[in-house]
Design a protein around this motif. Structure first.
Motif, PDB file in Angstrom:
ATOM      1  N   LEU A 262     -41.088 -81.330 -18.746  1.00  0.00           N
ATOM      2  CA  LEU A 262     -42.082 -80.336 -18.293  1.00  0.00           C
ATOM      3  C   LEU A 262     -43.517 -80.813 -18.551  1.00  0.00           C
ATOM      4  CD1 LEU A 262     -40.424 -76.954 -19.372  1.00  0.00           C
ATOM      5  CD2 LEU A 262     -40.846 -77.759 -17.032  1.00  0.00           C
ATOM      6  N   LYS A 263     -43.746 -81.529 -19.638  1.00  0.00           N
ATOM      7  CA  LYS A 263     -45.080 -82.041 -19.923  1.00  0.00           C
ATOM      8  C   LYS A 263     -45.485 -83.081 -18.890  1.00  0.00           C
ATOM      9  CE  LYS A 263     -47.918 -83.817 -23.699  1.00  0.00           C
ATOM     10  NZ  LYS A 263     -47.971 -84.200 -25.116  1.00  0.00           N
ATOM     11  N   TRP A 264     -44.510 -83.983 -18.505  1.00  0.00           N
ATOM     12  CA  TRP A 264     -44.812 -84.956 -17.463  1.00  0.00           C
ATOM     13  C   TRP A 264     -45.101 -84.251 -16.132  1.00  0.00           C
ATOM     14  CZ3 TRP A 264     -43.515 -90.610 -17.206  1.00  0.00           C
ATOM     15  CH2 TRP A 264     -43.515 -91.192 -18.482  1.00  0.00           C
ATOM     16  N   SER A 265     -44.313 -83.257 -15.837  1.00  0.00           N
ATOM     17  CA  SER A 265     -44.547 -82.485 -14.604  1.00  0.00           C
ATOM     18  C   SER A 265     -45.921 -81.812 -14.624  1.00  0.00           C
ATOM     19  CB  SER A 265     -43.450 -81.436 -14.432  1.00  0.00           C
ATOM     20  OG  SER A 265     -42.173 -82.050 -14.379  1.00  0.00           O
ATOM     21  N   LEU A 266     -46.310 -81.286 -15.789  1.00  0.00           N
ATOM     22  CA  LEU A 266     -47.626 -80.642 -15.929  1.00  0.00           C
ATOM     23  C   LEU A 266     -48.755 -81.648 -15.696  1.00  0.00           C
ATOM     24  CD1 LEU A 266     -49.363 -78.207 -16.756  1.00  0.00           C
ATOM     25  CD2 LEU A 266     -49.063 -78.893 -19.137  1.00  0.00           C
ATOM     26  N   ALA A 267     -48.609 -82.859 -16.247  1.00  0.00           N
ATOM     27  CA  ALA A 267     -49.632 -83.884 -16.053  1.00  0.00           C
ATOM     28  C   ALA A 267     -49.724 -84.294 -14.592  1.00  0.00           C
ATOM     29  CB  ALA A 267     -49.329 -85.085 -16.941  1.00  0.00           C
ATOM     30  N   TRP A 268     -48.587 -84.399 -13.933  1.00  0.00           N
ATOM     31  CA  TRP A 268     -48.596 -84.819 -12.522  1.00  0.00           C
ATOM     32  C   TRP A 268     -49.273 -83.765 -11.643  1.00  0.00           C
ATOM     33  CZ3 TRP A 268     -46.013 -82.614  -8.296  1.00  0.00           C
ATOM     34  CH2 TRP A 268     -46.058 -83.359  -7.106  1.00  0.00           C
TER      35      TRP A 268
ATOM     36  N   THR B 184     -53.858 -74.062 -20.534  1.00  0.00           N
ATOM     37  CA  THR B 184     -52.971 -72.897 -20.635  1.00  0.00           C
ATOM     38  C   THR B 184     -51.667 -73.225 -21.355  1.00  0.00           C
ATOM     39  OG1 THR B 184     -53.906 -72.146 -18.537  1.00  0.00           O
ATOM     40  CG2 THR B 184     -51.887 -71.059 -19.301  1.00  0.00           C
ATOM     41  N   PHE B 185     -51.151 -74.402 -21.070  1.00  0.00           N
ATOM     42  CA  PHE B 185     -49.857 -74.776 -21.660  1.00  0.00           C
ATOM     43  C   PHE B 185     -50.037 -76.056 -22.475  1.00  0.00           C
ATOM     44  CE2 PHE B 185     -48.974 -72.539 -17.688  1.00  0.00           C
ATOM     45  CZ  PHE B 185     -48.134 -71.532 -18.132  1.00  0.00           C
ATOM     46  N   ASP B 186     -49.811 -75.925 -23.753  1.00  0.00           N
ATOM     47  CA  ASP B 186     -49.959 -77.054 -24.686  1.00  0.00           C
ATOM     48  C   ASP B 186     -48.567 -77.406 -25.229  1.00  0.00           C
ATOM     49  OD1 ASP B 186     -50.954 -79.009 -26.280  1.00  0.00           O
ATOM     50  OD2 ASP B 186     -51.843 -77.644 -27.785  1.00  0.00           O
ATOM     51  N   ILE B 187     -48.101 -78.624 -24.912  1.00  0.00           N
ATOM     52  CA  ILE B 187     -46.741 -79.051 -25.311  1.00  0.00           C
ATOM     53  C   ILE B 187     -46.870 -80.284 -26.207  1.00  0.00           C
ATOM     54  CG2 ILE B 187     -44.510 -79.891 -24.487  1.00  0.00           C
ATOM     55  CD1 ILE B 187     -45.027 -78.421 -21.874  1.00  0.00           C
ATOM     56  N   TRP B 188     -46.237 -80.250 -27.306  1.00  0.00           N
ATOM     57  CA  TRP B 188     -46.143 -81.404 -28.200  1.00  0.00           C
ATOM     58  C   TRP B 188     -44.857 -81.295 -29.007  1.00  0.00           C
ATOM     59  CZ3 TRP B 188     -48.934 -77.122 -29.420  1.00  0.00           C
ATOM     60  CH2 TRP B 188     -48.769 -76.590 -30.683  1.00  0.00           C
ATOM     61  N   GLN B 189     -44.654 -82.221 -29.884  1.00  0.00           N
ATOM     62  CA  GLN B 189     -43.426 -82.216 -30.703  1.00  0.00           C
ATOM     63  C   GLN B 189     -43.799 -82.179 -32.184  1.00  0.00           C
ATOM     64  OE1 GLN B 189     -41.190 -85.760 -29.823  1.00  0.00           O
ATOM     65  NE2 GLN B 189     -42.809 -87.159 -30.447  1.00  0.00           N
ATOM     66  N   GLU B 190     -42.965 -81.501 -32.885  1.00  0.00           N
ATOM     67  CA  GLU B 190     -43.152 -81.370 -34.336  1.00  0.00           C
ATOM     68  C   GLU B 190     -41.863 -81.870 -35.002  1.00  0.00           C
ATOM     69  OE1 GLU B 190     -43.610 -77.731 -37.496  1.00  0.00           O
ATOM     70  OE2 GLU B 190     -44.735 -77.569 -35.590  1.00  0.00           O
ATOM     71  N   GLY B 191     -41.833 -83.207 -35.252  1.00  0.00           N
ATOM     72  CA  GLY B 191     -40.600 -83.814 -35.778  1.00  0.00           C
ATOM     73  C   GLY B 191     -39.516 -83.798 -34.709  1.00  0.00           C
TER      74      GLY B 191
END
Length: 433
Positions: A419-425, A256-263
């Motif tokens: 938030l990405k770390w929280s999502l993984a946990w 549902t939630f996809d988080i990454w970085q773009e530069g």
């Protein structure tokens, strides 16, 4: 006078006597009849009888001449026309017989009377052969009867008694067989009645069998339909189980939630959060990214059973906001319309700082227990800062007031990483349960 014509009663061929025979038959017969009448009236009885006997002798000779074979000089056609009159010969010894003969001759000559049995020569020969055969058979039977009669006379009394006893025994046997036949007839009648009853029962059983066959066919069809339905249900169940296993292994939050970085920019669900002078981003996209971020934090808090204090997240897409729990009239918008006064908008800054407060509450709740959450970036809620321990404890402000785009964008990026770390946990903990 025309000649007399006869037809053979056996082969129906026309018969024509010889001319001499016709003349003889006419003249002699007439003279014979006249002479018989005259002699009967004027002469004595003895003389009449003698003449009558002579006349009878002449007539017999004539009949013998008529019934004999034709001469050798005659043709086959003339021979086939010869015939013989069969009938009872009446001796003309009296006046009545003479008168009868004369009347018969007159009737024959005038055509008023037909001869009973005119036959041709071939039919006469055949008839004579048949009569000879019957005579031979009759004589043979007569001899057999006479022999049997003589044998019966010569049979002894003992033999007669034996035959009588044998006859009595045969009569008794006949009576017994008659009774047995009557019993058999009764049994036959009973068997016939039983057969009829069995036939009626057989017909009823046939009808019942047909009815049972129809019922069986209907039930068989229902069984096949149910088997098809059961097979379909089994297939759907296996498919559902496969989907369930796949879903159980699927991380709902990660999908549902996809988080990454773009530069230098952080991205959530294809929406960039932040902006740079070199990478311009529209405020509609930034607002939508804030809406996805608010929705993620609210979902994570609900999963671990956390109720926020002071503020309540209200995710509404690109118009999300936070509502104060102490004062319902206060709403802090997590969106901005853009313009030169963006970095002077205090409500937008207060909303982002309130969001960090909620995120800090989630971090403190998640750190409890054995599998506590450890975030890479520290949060300073009071000043609205994100700290980077790896770079010598540098702080980046999440507010827009008296801040640059680069600093603000980096603070938002650190927030998305937390938030990405929280999502993984949460996903790991949810999958373990």
């Amino acid at each position: 006078m025309s000649s007399i014509r006869f037809i053979c009663q056996c082969c129906s061929q026309p018969l024509k006597p010889y001319q001499s025979t016709e003349i003889l038959g006419l003249s002699t017969t007439q003279r014979f009849a006249v002479s018989m009448l005259t002699s009967a009236q004027g002469q004595p009885a003895g003389e009449g009888v003698g003449r009558t006997s002579r006349e009878e002798t002449d007539i017999e000779k004539q009949q013998d001449g008529a019934s004999c074979r034709p001469d050798e000089g005659l043709t086959s056609r003339e021979s086939s026309n010869n015939f013989t009159l069969l009938g009872e010969f009446v001796p003309m010894g009296s006046l009545s017989s003479i008168q009868k003969v004369a009347g018969d001759i007159f009737d024959i000559l005038t055509g008023t009377k037909e001869v009973d049995h005119p036959l041709c020569e071939e039919c006469t020969s055949t008839l004579l052969e048949q009569l000879d055969t019957q005579l031979t058979i009759t004589e043979h039977d007569n001899q057999n009867y006479r022999g049997s009669l003589e044998t019966g006379k010569l049979m002894s009394e003992f033999a007669k008694d034996m035959l009588q006893m044998e006859l009595t025994g045969l009569e008794l046997e006949e009576a017994r067989l008659v009774k047995e036949l009557e019993e058999l007839e009764k049994n036959g009648k009973r068997a016939t009645e039983d057969l009829r009853a069995a036939q009626v029962e057989t017909e009823a059983l046939d009808q019942q069998e047909k009815q049972n066959q129809r019922v069986y066919s209907e039930l068989k069809q229902q069984e096949l339909d149910l088997l098809d339905e059961l097979t379909s249900v089994d297939n759907r169940l296996r498919y559902a189980q496969t989907q369930l296993e796949w879903l159980q292994k699927t991380n709902v939050f990660s999908i549902t939630f996809d988080i990454w970085q773009e530069g230098p920019l952080g991205v959530i669900n294809n929406f960039r959060l932040g902006c740079l002078p070199t990478v311009p981003v529209s405020w509609n996209e930034i607002n939508a990214a804030w809406g996805q971020t608010a929705l993620l934090l609210l979902a994570l808090s609900n999963k671990i059973g956390l109720e926020f204090q002071r503020y309540r997240l209200v995710p509404c897409g690109n118009h999300s906001y936070l509502r104060s729990l102490t004062d319902d009239s206060i709403e802090l918008p997590l969106f901005c319309y853009g313009g030169q006064s963006v970095f002077l908008d205090n409500k937008f800054d207060y909303a982002m700082m309130a969001f960090l407060d909620c995120m800090q509450q989630f971090k403190e709740e998640a750190e409890k227990g054995e599998s506590g959450l450890c975030l890479p970036y520290r949060i300073n809620v009071k000043n609205g800062l994100m700290e980077d321990p790896a770079s010598g404890s540098e702080y980046y402000s999440i507010r827009t007031l008296l801040n640059t785009e680069e600093q603000w964008t980096k603070a938002l990026k650190f927030m998305l990483v937390n938030l990405k770390w929280s999502l993984a946990w949460v996903s790991l903990r949810y999958c373990q349960k």
